[in-house]
Design a protein around this motif. Structure first.
Motif, PDB file in Angstrom:
ATOM      1  N   ARG A 287     -49.254  45.342   0.657  1.00 41.80           N
ATOM      2  CA  ARG A 287     -50.120  46.532   0.637  1.00 41.80           C
ATOM      3  C   ARG A 287     -50.091  47.216  -0.736  1.00 41.80           C
ATOM      4  NH1 ARG A 287     -47.703  46.188   5.801  1.00 41.80           N
ATOM      5  NH2 ARG A 287     -49.255  45.701   7.394  1.00 41.80           N
ATOM      6  N   ASP A 288     -49.775  48.515  -0.778  1.00 47.41           N
ATOM      7  CA  ASP A 288     -49.875  49.231  -2.056  1.00 47.41           C
ATOM      8  C   ASP A 288     -48.758  48.852  -3.027  1.00 47.41           C
ATOM      9  OD1 ASP A 288     -47.808  50.448  -0.654  1.00 47.41           O
ATOM     10  OD2 ASP A 288     -48.459  52.492  -1.097  1.00 47.41           O
ATOM     11  N   LYS A 289     -47.817  48.031  -2.579  1.00 45.64           N
ATOM     12  CA  LYS A 289     -46.761  47.553  -3.473  1.00 45.64           C
ATOM     13  C   LYS A 289     -47.101  46.190  -4.076  1.00 45.64           C
ATOM     14  CE  LYS A 289     -43.078  50.185  -1.204  1.00 45.64           C
ATOM     15  NZ  LYS A 289     -41.774  50.119  -0.495  1.00 45.64           N
ATOM     16  N   HIS A 290     -48.271  45.667  -3.717  1.00 45.93           N
ATOM     17  CA  HIS A 290     -48.700  44.392  -4.293  1.00 45.93           C
ATOM     18  C   HIS A 290     -49.008  44.600  -5.772  1.00 45.93           C
ATOM     19  CE1 HIS A 290     -50.730  40.618  -4.957  1.00 45.93           C
ATOM     20  NE2 HIS A 290     -50.521  40.242  -3.715  1.00 45.93           N
ATOM     21  N   PRO A 291     -48.447  43.775  -6.650  1.00 43.13           N
ATOM     22  CA  PRO A 291     -48.638  43.994  -8.086  1.00 43.13           C
ATOM     23  C   PRO A 291     -49.966  43.464  -8.623  1.00 43.13           C
ATOM     24  CG  PRO A 291     -47.192  42.119  -7.736  1.00 43.13           C
ATOM     25  CD  PRO A 291     -47.472  42.702  -6.363  1.00 43.13           C
ATOM     26  N   GLY A 292     -50.787  42.866  -7.758  1.00 41.16           N
ATOM     27  CA  GLY A 292     -52.056  42.322  -8.221  1.00 41.16           C
ATOM     28  C   GLY A 292     -51.937  40.931  -8.808  1.00 41.16           C
ATOM     29  N   THR A 293     -50.828  40.271  -8.559  1.00 38.74           N
ATOM     30  CA  THR A 293     -50.614  38.921  -9.063  1.00 38.74           C
ATOM     31  C   THR A 293     -51.455  37.908  -8.295  1.00 38.74           C
ATOM     32  OG1 THR A 293     -48.610  39.019  -7.697  1.00 38.74           O
ATOM     33  CG2 THR A 293     -48.329  39.164 -10.074  1.00 38.74           C
ATOM     34  N   LEU A 294     -51.670  36.749  -8.928  1.00 36.26           N
ATOM     35  CA  LEU A 294     -52.438  35.678  -8.311  1.00 36.26           C
ATOM     36  C   LEU A 294     -51.614  34.950  -7.267  1.00 36.26           C
ATOM     37  CD1 LEU A 294     -54.108  34.065 -11.471  1.00 36.26           C
ATOM     38  CD2 LEU A 294     -55.144  35.657  -9.838  1.00 36.26           C
ATOM     39  N   HIS A 295     -52.334  34.367  -6.314  1.00 37.85           N
ATOM     40  CA  HIS A 295     -51.683  33.565  -5.283  1.00 37.85           C
ATOM     41  C   HIS A 295     -50.796  32.487  -5.912  1.00 37.85           C
ATOM     42  CE1 HIS A 295     -51.172  31.255  -1.615  1.00 37.85           C
ATOM     43  NE2 HIS A 295     -51.792  30.219  -2.139  1.00 37.85           N
ATOM     44  N   GLY A 296     -51.305  31.788  -6.928  1.00 38.62           N
ATOM     45  CA  GLY A 296     -50.532  30.724  -7.547  1.00 38.62           C
ATOM     46  C   GLY A 296     -49.281  31.216  -8.239  1.00 38.62           C
ATOM     47  N   GLN A 297     -49.342  32.398  -8.833  1.00 40.87           N
ATOM     48  CA  GLN A 297     -48.142  32.965  -9.455  1.00 40.87           C
ATOM     49  C   GLN A 297     -47.064  33.218  -8.405  1.00 40.87           C
ATOM     50  OE1 GLN A 297     -50.409  36.256 -11.324  1.00 40.87           O
ATOM     51  NE2 GLN A 297     -49.482  35.606 -13.255  1.00 40.87           N
ATOM     52  N   GLN A 298     -47.473  33.762  -7.269  1.00 39.60           N
ATOM     53  CA  GLN A 298     -46.521  34.016  -6.179  1.00 39.60           C
ATOM     54  C   GLN A 298     -45.998  32.708  -5.601  1.00 39.60           C
ATOM     55  OE1 GLN A 298     -49.352  37.838  -5.196  1.00 39.60           O
ATOM     56  NE2 GLN A 298     -49.113  36.277  -3.626  1.00 39.60           N
ATOM     57  N   VAL A 299     -46.867  31.728  -5.484  1.00 38.79           N
ATOM     58  CA  VAL A 299     -46.464  30.422  -4.974  1.00 38.79           C
ATOM     59  C   VAL A 299     -45.396  29.802  -5.872  1.00 38.79           C
ATOM     60  CG1 VAL A 299     -47.276  28.029  -4.752  1.00 38.79           C
ATOM     61  CG2 VAL A 299     -48.526  29.880  -3.643  1.00 38.79           C
ATOM     62  N   GLY A 300     -45.536  29.977  -7.190  1.00 36.34           N
ATOM     63  CA  GLY A 300     -44.545  29.407  -8.094  1.00 36.34           C
ATOM     64  C   GLY A 300     -43.158  29.966  -7.861  1.00 36.34           C
ATOM     65  N   VAL A 301     -43.066  31.281  -7.722  1.00 38.42           N
ATOM     66  CA  VAL A 301     -41.766  31.907  -7.456  1.00 38.42           C
ATOM     67  C   VAL A 301     -41.226  31.440  -6.106  1.00 38.42           C
ATOM     68  CG1 VAL A 301     -40.584  34.110  -7.100  1.00 38.42           C
ATOM     69  CG2 VAL A 301     -42.324  33.906  -8.880  1.00 38.42           C
ATOM     70  N   ALA A 302     -42.086  31.393  -5.096  1.00 37.62           N
ATOM     71  CA  ALA A 302     -41.658  30.963  -3.766  1.00 37.62           C
ATOM     72  C   ALA A 302     -41.264  29.492  -3.754  1.00 37.62           C
ATOM     73  CB  ALA A 302     -42.772  31.215  -2.756  1.00 37.62           C
ATOM     74  N   THR A 303     -41.918  28.685  -4.580  1.00 41.23           N
ATOM     75  CA  THR A 303     -41.563  27.268  -4.670  1.00 41.23           C
ATOM     76  C   THR A 303     -40.130  27.091  -5.144  1.00 41.23           C
ATOM     77  OG1 THR A 303     -43.836  26.514  -5.012  1.00 41.23           O
ATOM     78  CG2 THR A 303     -42.091  25.112  -5.888  1.00 41.23           C
ATOM     79  N   LEU A 304     -39.731  27.876  -6.125  1.00 44.69           N
ATOM     80  CA  LEU A 304     -38.349  27.788  -6.603  1.00 44.69           C
ATOM     81  C   LEU A 304     -37.371  28.230  -5.514  1.00 44.69           C
ATOM     82  CD1 LEU A 304     -38.662  29.122 -10.271  1.00 44.69           C
ATOM     83  CD2 LEU A 304     -38.808  26.765  -9.426  1.00 44.69           C
ATOM     84  N   SER A 305     -37.708  29.279  -4.769  1.00 49.31           N
ATOM     85  CA  SER A 305     -36.845  29.707  -3.660  1.00 49.31           C
ATOM     86  C   SER A 305     -36.742  28.608  -2.611  1.00 49.31           C
ATOM     87  CB  SER A 305     -37.380  30.992  -3.023  1.00 49.31           C
ATOM     88  OG  SER A 305     -37.236  32.100  -3.887  1.00 49.31           O
ATOM     89  N   MET A 306     -37.875  27.994  -2.268  1.00 49.91           N
ATOM     90  CA  MET A 306     -37.857  26.918  -1.268  1.00 49.91           C
ATOM     91  C   MET A 306     -37.033  25.734  -1.754  1.00 49.91           C
ATOM     92  SD  MET A 306     -39.309  27.771   1.539  1.00 49.91           S
ATOM     93  CE  MET A 306     -39.163  26.133   2.240  1.00 49.91           C
ATOM     94  N   ALA A 307     -37.128  25.415  -3.028  1.00 44.48           N
ATOM     95  CA  ALA A 307     -36.334  24.302  -3.566  1.00 44.48           C
ATOM     96  C   ALA A 307     -34.845  24.591  -3.442  1.00 44.48           C
ATOM     97  CB  ALA A 307     -36.713  24.059  -5.032  1.00 44.48           C
ATOM     98  N   ARG A 308     -34.457  25.837  -3.733  1.00 44.01           N
ATOM     99  CA  ARG A 308     -33.041  26.190  -3.604  1.00 44.01           C
ATOM    100  C   ARG A 308     -32.604  26.170  -2.140  1.00 44.01           C
ATOM    101  NH1 ARG A 308     -34.481  29.539  -8.262  1.00 44.01           N
ATOM    102  NH2 ARG A 308     -35.276  31.214  -6.923  1.00 44.01           N
ATOM    103  N   LEU A 309     -33.473  26.655  -1.249  1.00 42.38           N
ATOM    104  CA  LEU A 309     -33.139  26.659   0.170  1.00 42.38           C
ATOM    105  C   LEU A 309     -33.004  25.242   0.703  1.00 42.38           C
ATOM    106  CD1 LEU A 309     -32.782  28.248   2.831  1.00 42.38           C
ATOM    107  CD2 LEU A 309     -35.270  28.133   3.111  1.00 42.38           C
ATOM    108  N   GLN A 310     -33.949  24.394   0.390  1.00 34.54           N
ATOM    109  CA  GLN A 310     -33.884  23.005   0.854  1.00 34.54           C
ATOM    110  C   GLN A 310     -32.636  22.308   0.334  1.00 34.54           C
ATOM    111  OE1 GLN A 310     -37.607  21.461  -0.542  1.00 34.54           O
ATOM    112  NE2 GLN A 310     -38.797  22.306   1.152  1.00 34.54           N
ATOM    113  N   ARG A 311     -32.258  22.648  -0.904  1.00 33.00           N
ATOM    114  CA  ARG A 311     -31.097  22.006  -1.506  1.00 33.00           C
ATOM    115  C   ARG A 311     -29.824  22.302  -0.724  1.00 33.00           C
ATOM    116  NH1 ARG A 311     -32.227  18.090  -3.501  1.00 33.00           N
ATOM    117  NH2 ARG A 311     -30.473  17.257  -2.325  1.00 33.00           N
ATOM    118  N   ILE A 312     -29.715  23.507  -0.164  1.00 35.75           N
ATOM    119  CA  ILE A 312     -28.529  23.856   0.629  1.00 35.75           C
ATOM    120  C   ILE A 312     -28.354  22.862   1.773  1.00 35.75           C
ATOM    121  CG2 ILE A 312     -27.552  25.582   2.202  1.00 35.75           C
ATOM    122  CD1 ILE A 312     -28.897  27.726   0.430  1.00 35.75           C
ATOM    123  N   PHE A 313     -29.437  22.542   2.441  1.00 39.24           N
ATOM    124  CA  PHE A 313     -29.362  21.605   3.562  1.00 39.24           C
ATOM    125  C   PHE A 313     -29.214  20.165   3.090  1.00 39.24           C
ATOM    126  CE2 PHE A 313     -31.546  25.299   5.367  1.00 39.24           C
ATOM    127  CZ  PHE A 313     -30.775  25.514   6.503  1.00 39.24           C
TER     128      PHE A 313
END
Length: 443
Positions: A287-313
């Motif tokens: 909502r009003d805390k959205h920084p106006g970033t692009l979907h792909g920019q957010q996906v990139g950050v989330a991709t790194l988080s997912m890679a770290r999460l998957q690595r744990i398993f």
């Protein structure tokens, strides 16, 4: 052809797929995709009218752009098309791909015959969805390598209730890229598109895991058609940040091939799993805390988080042990609003496990884990390599880089699995009870 292009040019393989000359290895049959012309060139100067005329879209043209994309290429296309017939131009004012914009554009295009989109994500999605609903063909001149939706048959639209979804639509009859234009676009746009490609590793891990545990559909075809270009693109990651023509050429190839993959599977899972859910959650609920970033920019950050999460398993020889799912509809309603929560809760029913369902998953994991773990490791890129690639491309690496409050990002990691029925390692982590602790360490 310049030495940096693939042998056969920037649309090698793509041309064969579009022409029905490529054999699908899973079926042994010639591929068929709903496209007539895909052209990627280092310059399309002087070719615009011929490219559009060859599609025979109609005799009266309507160009749809925003102020930036009109300056980047729209004025040039407008001038060229006047040699073919009457041209109208619709300039959208800071558009968003939502239903209000859909209704507005539907009215603006009510009497239009041949629609020519000039832009990237939002412009393309709006034109694709409006023309699809009214059974009219359209073409698009892309102005940035910011996303893989140019060649997809879905449109990403935010509904009236605020939920962002991928809606069935249709493909553009023509998709045209002038690499000189897109390479000159602001570098953050190409970095966002690169992040949408970097997804492949974590999305394939999630999708294959879902297939093995839940029996969901899985296809190798989307990966086969893009794997060589993915390697070439990753070798040129630093060129994304500097506007290198060859780097952008390979970026557009991977984006186009990823979009074409939907034509073979009917779904976007091969490039959209847990990491995309995180980005969708941010778009819908920051909502009003959205920084106006692009979907792909957010996906990139989330991709790194997912890679770290998957690595744990994947680093553990011991299979995960899940418990019955703890998803509370009332809590969902507080976060999402009652209407959206009800829609999402219905959507995710197949991946909410009671005690019996959890026991069945655990039995499969106990049997499959040594083999499944090896299979998933074969798909995964090392986390450090992915971090370096995104850094080289100039993409944001953290929530702080996005300008997003870290508590919103952590909330997205924890609760985004409640949005869609795509089973990912976010679900595994939540049902093993460790997702909140993991999210608390992400910044």
């Amino acid at each position: 052809m310049p030495g940096n292009a693939p042998v056969g040019g920037w649309t090698t393989l793509i041309d064969d797929i579009v022409a029905g000359k490529w054999t699908n290895p899973e079926t042994g049959e010639r591929a068929t995709v709903p496209y007539e012309s895909i052209v990627i060139g280092e310059s399309l100067q002087g070719r615009e009218a011929d490219l559009v005329a060859g599609l025979e879209l109609g005799e009266r043209y309507t160009i749809v752009a925003d102020a930036q994309t009109f300056d980047a290429m729209g004025a040039r296309v407008e001038k060229a098309l006047k040699s073919l017939g009457a041209v109208d131009t619709v300039i959208l004012d800071h558009p968003h791909a939502d239903m209000a914009a859909v209704h507005d554009l539907t009215e603006k295009l009510a009497r239009s015959e041949a629609v020519i989109a000039v832009g990237s994500g939002t412009i393309n999605d709006l034109c694709k969805f409006v023309t699809g609903r009214t059974n009219r063909r359209y073409a698009v001149f892309g102005t940035a390598a910011s996303m893989n939706g140019y060649t997809s048959t879905t449109a990403s639209i935010t509904l009236e209730n605020g939920l962002k979804v991928s809606l069935p639509s249709h493909a553009p009859s023509g998709f045209f890229i002038d690499l000189g234009v897109t390479a000159a676009a602001p570098a953050y746009l190409s970095a966002a598109g690169f992040a949408d490609c970097l997804v492949r590793s974590v999305a394939q891990v999630d999708w294959w895991m879902s297939h093995r545990l839940l029996g969901t559909l899985y296809s190798t075809v989307p990966y086969i058609i893009q794997e060589d270009d993915e390697r070439e693109l990753n070798r040129r990651a630093a060129g994304i940040a500097t506007g290198d023509i060859a780097a952008n050429g390979y970026l557009h190839r991977v984006l186009a091939l990823c979009g074409l993959g939907i034509s073979f599977t009917g779904m976007s899972n091969h490039g959209s799993m847990g990491e995309h859910q995180v980005s969708h959650y941010i778009d819908c609920f920051a909502r009003d805390k959205h920084p106006g970033t692009l979907h792909g920019q957010q996906v990139g950050v989330a991709t790194l988080s997912m890679a770290r999460l998957q690595r744990i398993f994947l680093d553990s020889e011991t299979p995960p042990q899940i418990r019955p799912s703890r998803i509370v509809p009332q809590a969902m309603a507080r976060r999402m609003g009652a209407e959206v929560a009800a829609q999402c809760y219905q959507e995710i029913q197949p991946k909410i496990f009671d005690a019996r369902g959890a026991a069945e998953i655990n039995e499969k994991l106990a049997t499959l884990w040594p083999v499944l773990r090896a299979e998933l490791n074969a798909f995964a890129l090392p986390v450090a390599e992915m971090e370096q690639l995104l850094r080289d491309a100039g993409g944001p690496m953290t929530a702080a880089d996005l300008g997003l409050p870290v508590e919103i990002y952590r909330e997205a990691l924890i609760y985004s699995r409640e949005m869609r029925n795509r089973y990912s390692f976010l679900d595994i982590a939540a049902d093993t009870g460790m997702l909140e602790d993991f999210a608390g360490g992400e910044a």
